[in-house]
Design an enzyme around this catalytic site. Structure first.
Site, PDB file in Angstrom:
ATOM      1  N   HIS A   1      27.234 124.650  73.011  1.00  0.00           N
ATOM      2  CA  HIS A   1      28.186 123.542  73.108  1.00  0.00           C
ATOM      3  C   HIS A   1      29.122 123.542  71.897  1.00  0.00           C
ATOM      4  CE1 HIS A   1      24.903 121.339  75.539  1.00  0.00           C
ATOM      5  NE2 HIS A   1      25.921 121.515  76.362  1.00  0.00           N
TER       6      HIS A   1
ATOM      7  N   ARG B   1      29.239 125.184  79.975  1.00  0.00           N
ATOM      8  CA  ARG B   1      28.789 123.968  80.668  1.00  0.00           C
ATOM      9  C   ARG B   1      29.933 123.028  81.071  1.00  0.00           C
ATOM     10  NH1 ARG B   1      23.260 123.072  79.347  1.00  0.00           N
ATOM     11  NH2 ARG B   1      22.302 125.143  79.401  1.00  0.00           N
TER      12      ARG B   1
ATOM     13  N   LEU C   1      15.712 124.790  79.933  1.00  0.00           N
ATOM     14  CA  LEU C   1      16.576 125.964  79.752  1.00  0.00           C
ATOM     15  C   LEU C   1      16.591 126.367  78.284  1.00  0.00           C
ATOM     16  CD1 LEU C   1      19.608 124.618  81.809  1.00  0.00           C
ATOM     17  CD2 LEU C   1      17.909 126.301  82.574  1.00  0.00           C
TER      18      LEU C   1
ATOM     19  N   ASP D   1      14.514 119.089  80.506  1.00  0.00           N
ATOM     20  CA  ASP D   1      15.509 118.969  79.431  1.00  0.00           C
ATOM     21  C   ASP D   1      16.048 117.545  79.273  1.00  0.00           C
ATOM     22  OD1 ASP D   1      15.821 121.500  78.191  1.00  0.00           O
ATOM     23  OD2 ASP D   1      16.975 122.244  79.907  1.00  0.00           O
TER      24      ASP D   1
ATOM     25  N   ARG E   1      20.142 120.570  85.543  1.00  0.00           N
ATOM     26  CA  ARG E   1      20.166 119.290  84.842  1.00  0.00           C
ATOM     27  C   ARG E   1      21.017 118.231  85.544  1.00  0.00           C
ATOM     28  NH1 ARG E   1      20.911 119.408  78.585  1.00  0.00           N
ATOM     29  NH2 ARG E   1      20.109 117.314  79.050  1.00  0.00           N
TER      30      ARG E   1
ATOM     31  N   GLU F   1      22.039 113.241  75.108  1.00  0.00           N
ATOM     32  CA  GLU F   1      23.451 113.298  74.729  1.00  0.00           C
ATOM     33  C   GLU F   1      24.309 113.945  75.817  1.00  0.00           C
ATOM     34  OE1 GLU F   1      25.656 114.450  70.749  1.00  0.00           O
ATOM     35  OE2 GLU F   1      24.918 116.242  71.749  1.00  0.00           O
ATOM     36  N   ASP F   2      23.702 114.869  76.563  1.00  0.00           N
ATOM     37  CA  ASP F   2      24.515 115.640  77.508  1.00  0.00           C
ATOM     38  C   ASP F   2      24.912 114.865  78.753  1.00  0.00           C
ATOM     39  OD1 ASP F   2      24.633 117.958  75.967  1.00  0.00           O
ATOM     40  OD2 ASP F   2      22.596 118.510  76.576  1.00  0.00           O
TER      41      ASP F   2
ATOM     42  N   CYS G   1      21.699 116.112  70.061  1.00  0.00           N
ATOM     43  CA  CYS G   1      21.408 116.165  71.504  1.00  0.00           C
ATOM     44  C   CYS G   1      20.409 115.114  71.958  1.00  0.00           C
ATOM     45  CB  CYS G   1      20.810 117.518  71.890  1.00  0.00           C
ATOM     46  SG  CYS G   1      21.516 118.902  71.058  1.00  0.00           S
TER      47      CYS G   1
END
Ligand code: CIR
Length: 252
Positions: free
Chosen positions: A160, A130, A18, A60, A85, A65-66, A247
């Site tokens: 973010h 998100r 993305l 991705d 994701r 980190e996400d 990230c």
């Protein structure tokens, strides 16, 4: 002090991830060089870096980190806000469960780790495209069990929360002008990032060094002037995919 980092190598199809950027198509070889330099930097700061393999289905997924929030007591597996994701989470759980007990954010809560900024015992959780209020609340309730405080910060513009603010220690935020006057940040010292250097607000405090993106001279000088010890890294290819330095790892 951090002892460990988890990273995941970008896959050859990482450019299919993305992005909202108009910086062009990223180059795989350059991305790998930049990722390798990132890993070597973390190792040079004393971290044991655990390197996971790419996930072809999730271009991705190297933005690890996400998919988790890790404290000394617990690893919270997130529920990423981008549908594409969401499936990444089951691929991070095995390695995290070898270090920590696991908790999870559950639907309808969504949360990306990029929205979670820790400053001492306090967590700032961005409510963004998100991360929703429910996801923030679930994370906050888990953190409360371990003695942490939390509050939400509304993120408008930018992907973010940590796209525009980083905690760099010493009660100091590296922060874009757009967020600097928000009430939750009132009691911090602030290093303001100029509007045309906003990308540099995503920098990374690791074991008393600041890892920041190369090419942001005014932010670098502001950090240097107040005595921060800086390492600069090339980030051109991850930036094309809306990613930054924080990230690409989980640090704990
Ligand atoms: C995404 O849109 O999810 C990725 N292309 C970029 C994620 C960046 N992650 C982060 O800022 N923590």
């Amino acid at each position: 002090m951090f002892k460990h980092a988890i990273v995941r190598k970008p896959g050859e199809n990482f450019a299919e991830g993305l992005t909202t950027s108009d910086l062009g198509t990223p180059d795989y070889k350059m991305m790998m060089d930049q990722h390798n330099a990132y890993v070597i930097t973390l190792q040079s700061l004393g971290l044991e870096v655990h390197i996971l393999q790419p996930l072809a289905q999730y271009p991705d997924a190297y933005f690890v980190e996400d998919v988790a929030v890790v404290t000394p007591e617990i690893a919270v597996i997130t529920n990423p806000g981008a549908r594409e994701r969401a499936g990444e989470v089951r691929h991070i759980e095995p390695i995290l469960s070898s270090f920590r007990s696991i908790a999870s954010i559950e639907s309808p809560g969504t949360l990306d780790g990029g929205d979670v900024m820790q400053a001492g015992d306090h967590f700032y959780i961005g409510v963004s495209e998100r991360t929703n209020e429910e996801g923030a609340k679930q994370l906050g309730q888990i953190l409360n069990r371990y003695g942490y405080q939390w509050e939400t910060v509304s993120v408008s513009g930018g992907l973010h929360l940590k796209s525009a603010v980083s905690y760099v220690g010493r009660n100091t935020l590296l922060i874009s002008e757009s967020l600097a006057n928000l009430r939750p940040f009132a009691n911090f010292e602030k290093i303001l990032v100029d509007a045309d250097e906003t990308y540099a607000a995503n920098s990374l405090l690791v074991n008393e060094r600041i890892i920041m993106p190369d090419g942001f001279p005014r932010t670098r000088e502001k950090l240097r002037t107040v005595g921060f010890n800086i390492i600069e890294l090339e980030t051109s290819e991850m930036r094309k995919m809306d990613g930054g330095l924080s990230c690409m790892s989980l640090r704990f």
